[in-house]
Design a protein around this motif. Structure first.
Motif, PDB file in Angstrom:
ATOM      1  N   LEU A 125      51.991  72.118  11.651  1.00 30.06           N
ATOM      2  CA  LEU A 125      50.787  72.230  12.476  1.00 30.06           C
ATOM      3  C   LEU A 125      50.243  70.849  12.827  1.00 30.06           C
ATOM      4  N   ALA A 126      50.234  69.942  11.884  1.00 35.15           N
ATOM      5  CA  ALA A 126      49.733  68.588  12.138  1.00 35.15           C
ATOM      6  C   ALA A 126      50.616  67.866  13.154  1.00 35.15           C
ATOM      7  N   LYS A 127      51.925  68.052  13.065  1.00 36.40           N
ATOM      8  CA  LYS A 127      52.835  67.459  14.044  1.00 36.40           C
ATOM      9  C   LYS A 127      52.540  68.003  15.439  1.00 36.40           C
ATOM     10  N   ILE A 128      52.298  69.296  15.506  1.00 35.79           N
ATOM     11  CA  ILE A 128      52.021  69.943  16.793  1.00 35.79           C
ATOM     12  C   ILE A 128      50.739  69.397  17.410  1.00 35.79           C
ATOM     13  N   VAL A 129      49.673  69.310  16.642  1.00 37.87           N
ATOM     14  CA  VAL A 129      48.396  68.822  17.190  1.00 37.87           C
ATOM     15  C   VAL A 129      48.511  67.346  17.574  1.00 37.87           C
ATOM     16  N   PHE A 130      49.207  66.559  16.762  1.00 40.62           N
ATOM     17  CA  PHE A 130      49.447  65.150  17.104  1.00 40.62           C
ATOM     18  C   PHE A 130      50.096  65.055  18.483  1.00 40.62           C
ATOM     19  N   ALA A 131      51.173  65.824  18.691  1.00 37.49           N
ATOM     20  CA  ALA A 131      51.891  65.778  19.967  1.00 37.49           C
ATOM     21  C   ALA A 131      51.052  66.370  21.101  1.00 37.49           C
ATOM     22  N   ALA A 132      50.412  67.492  20.858  1.00 34.44           N
ATOM     23  CA  ALA A 132      49.619  68.147  21.908  1.00 34.44           C
ATOM     24  C   ALA A 132      48.533  67.225  22.442  1.00 34.44           C
ATOM     25  N   ASP A 133      47.944  66.426  21.569  1.00 34.12           N
ATOM     26  CA  ASP A 133      46.900  65.482  21.970  1.00 34.12           C
ATOM     27  C   ASP A 133      47.444  64.473  22.982  1.00 34.12           C
ATOM     28  N   LYS A 134      48.710  64.135  22.860  1.00 35.74           N
ATOM     29  CA  LYS A 134      49.290  63.092  23.701  1.00 35.74           C
ATOM     30  C   LYS A 134      50.016  63.630  24.931  1.00 35.74           C
ATOM     31  N   ILE A 135      50.291  64.943  24.956  1.00 36.38           N
ATOM     32  CA  ILE A 135      51.064  65.492  26.083  1.00 36.38           C
ATOM     33  C   ILE A 135      50.352  66.626  26.819  1.00 36.38           C
ATOM     34  N   GLU A 136      49.098  66.888  26.474  1.00 39.58           N
ATOM     35  CA  GLU A 136      48.392  67.985  27.163  1.00 39.58           C
ATOM     36  C   GLU A 136      48.414  67.720  28.676  1.00 39.58           C
ATOM     37  N   PRO A 137      48.294  68.779  29.491  1.00 38.65           N
ATOM     38  CA  PRO A 137      48.483  68.657  30.935  1.00 38.65           C
ATOM     39  C   PRO A 137      47.563  67.664  31.654  1.00 38.65           C
ATOM     40  N   GLY A 138      46.497  67.220  31.046  1.00 40.21           N
ATOM     41  CA  GLY A 138      45.617  66.239  31.674  1.00 40.21           C
ATOM     42  C   GLY A 138      46.129  64.806  31.569  1.00 40.21           C
ATOM     43  N   ARG A 139      47.146  64.578  30.764  1.00 45.81           N
ATOM     44  CA  ARG A 139      47.714  63.233  30.608  1.00 45.81           C
ATOM     45  C   ARG A 139      48.552  62.903  31.849  1.00 45.81           C
ATOM     46  N   PRO A 140      48.510  61.654  32.304  1.00 47.75           N
ATOM     47  CA  PRO A 140      49.186  61.304  33.569  1.00 47.75           C
ATOM     48  C   PRO A 140      50.687  61.616  33.602  1.00 47.75           C
ATOM     49  N   GLN A 141      51.385  61.419  32.509  1.00 44.77           N
ATOM     50  CA  GLN A 141      52.832  61.627  32.483  1.00 44.77           C
ATOM     51  C   GLN A 141      53.221  63.084  32.270  1.00 44.77           C
ATOM     52  N   SER A 142      52.249  63.933  31.962  1.00 49.62           N
ATOM     53  CA  SER A 142      52.549  65.276  31.458  1.00 49.62           C
ATOM     54  C   SER A 142      52.703  66.309  32.577  1.00 49.62           C
ATOM     55  N   THR A 143      53.831  66.233  33.265  1.00 46.75           N
ATOM     56  CA  THR A 143      54.163  67.250  34.260  1.00 46.75           C
ATOM     57  C   THR A 143      54.728  68.469  33.536  1.00 46.75           C
ATOM     58  N   GLN A 144      54.825  69.575  34.241  1.00 51.20           N
ATOM     59  CA  GLN A 144      55.427  70.772  33.647  1.00 51.20           C
ATOM     60  C   GLN A 144      56.873  70.487  33.247  1.00 51.20           C
ATOM     61  N   GLU A 145      57.601  69.761  34.090  1.00 47.46           N
ATOM     62  CA  GLU A 145      58.991  69.414  33.785  1.00 47.46           C
ATOM     63  C   GLU A 145      59.072  68.570  32.499  1.00 47.46           C
ATOM     64  N   TYR A 146      58.169  67.617  32.374  1.00 50.01           N
ATOM     65  CA  TYR A 146      58.101  66.754  31.181  1.00 50.01           C
ATOM     66  C   TYR A 146      57.876  67.600  29.924  1.00 50.01           C
ATOM     67  N   ARG A 147      56.891  68.504  29.987  1.00 53.53           N
ATOM     68  CA  ARG A 147      56.598  69.343  28.821  1.00 53.53           C
ATOM     69  C   ARG A 147      57.749  70.304  28.521  1.00 53.53           C
ATOM     70  N   ASP A 148      58.335  70.884  29.563  1.00 56.00           N
ATOM     71  CA  ASP A 148      59.464  71.802  29.352  1.00 56.00           C
ATOM     72  C   ASP A 148      60.614  71.085  28.638  1.00 56.00           C
ATOM     73  N   ARG A 149      60.884  69.831  29.036  1.00 53.68           N
ATOM     74  CA  ARG A 149      61.943  69.048  28.393  1.00 53.68           C
ATOM     75  C   ARG A 149      61.618  68.862  26.909  1.00 53.68           C
ATOM     76  N   LEU A 150      60.367  68.484  26.608  1.00 56.41           N
ATOM     77  CA  LEU A 150      59.975  68.280  25.213  1.00 56.41           C
ATOM     78  C   LEU A 150      60.058  69.578  24.412  1.00 56.41           C
ATOM     79  N   PHE A 151      59.570  70.671  24.998  1.00 54.85           N
ATOM     80  CA  PHE A 151      59.527  71.936  24.266  1.00 54.85           C
ATOM     81  C   PHE A 151      60.906  72.552  24.067  1.00 54.85           C
ATOM     82  N   SER A 152      61.919  72.009  24.741  1.00 50.81           N
ATOM     83  CA  SER A 152      63.284  72.492  24.524  1.00 50.81           C
ATOM     84  C   SER A 152      63.911  71.847  23.287  1.00 50.81           C
ATOM     85  N   MET A 153      63.241  70.830  22.730  1.00 51.54           N
ATOM     86  CA  MET A 153      63.758  70.109  21.562  1.00 51.54           C
ATOM     87  C   MET A 153      63.260  70.752  20.270  1.00 51.54           C
ATOM     88  N   PRO A 154      63.983  70.551  19.163  1.00 49.41           N
ATOM     89  CA  PRO A 154      63.430  70.930  17.854  1.00 49.41           C
ATOM     90  C   PRO A 154      62.128  70.136  17.616  1.00 49.41           C
TER      91      PRO A 154
END
Length: 192
Positions: A125-154
């Motif tokens: 859970l802590a890993k998830i919140v750490f990452a979510a804080d940095k990749i939530e959709p309001g972040r400049p780099q955080s496109t849907q494609e960017y998030r989909d790529r990340l969420f496909s990883m372990p």
């Protein structure tokens, strides 16, 4: 500990009253991103939402108050926190959750306390919140494609990628990563 609708609403109102409008909107996006990530990675989505909602409740308070609150969690201050007390906002928020909202769930408290710098051996859970804080959709780099790529990883691989981006960002600004972040990086790198 059960995350009730009443508790979520109390913390939501508190966040809305304590955070600047843009930060509150960020917290809502982190909450939604954390909830989604918990469903992807097999964690409790409601705990993810709650931790994401609460993660920045102390971000906009006076740094001296932040430091005083954080001093009650039993951990000393690292060099990065001494140089930049604003980094203590997560630790302060965890103290407020425990003290004022009777939150006792160790995973939620760790997720909120460690979302800024991380540390070794963090729960999922802590890993998830750490990452979510940095990749939530309001972040400049955080496109849907960017998030989909990340969420496909372990999970650990995804978090490792997010930490690497953060470390590159700091390096580009002439800053170094905290030893806590480096410890966190090593802990997720070993299991990838």
């Amino acid at each position: 500990m059960e995350i009730t609708a009443e508790l979520v609403e109390r913390v939501r109102k508190y966040a809305a009253s304590q955070e600047k409008k843009k930060r509150y909107e960020h917290s809502l996006r982190v909450a939604e991103t954390s909830r989604f990530m918990c469903s992807v990675y097999g964690e409790n989505p409601e705990k993810g939402y709650f931790a994401g909602l609460a993660h920045d409740i102390c971000k906009d308070i006076d740094e001296k108050v932040m430091e005083e609150l954080a001093s009650h969690d039993g951990y000393g201050l690292c060099e990065a926190e001494l140089k930049k007390p604003a980094l203590l906002h997560g630790r302060a928020a965890a103290v407020v959750l425990r003290r004022d909202f009777d939150v006792s769930d160790s995973e939620i408290l760790q997720a909120v306390a460690r979302h800024t710098l991380g540390c070794g051996n963090m729960c999922a859970l802590a890993k998830i919140v750490f990452a979510a804080d940095k990749i939530e959709p309001g972040r400049p780099q955080s496109t849907q494609e960017y998030r989909d790529r990340l969420f496909s990883m372990p999970l650990d691989e995804m978090v490792k990628s997010v930490i690497e981006e953060s470390m590159e960002y700091l390096k580009a600004k002439g800053k170094t990563s905290s030893p806590l972040t480096l410890e966190f990086y090593k802990s997720v790198s070993g299991s990838v």
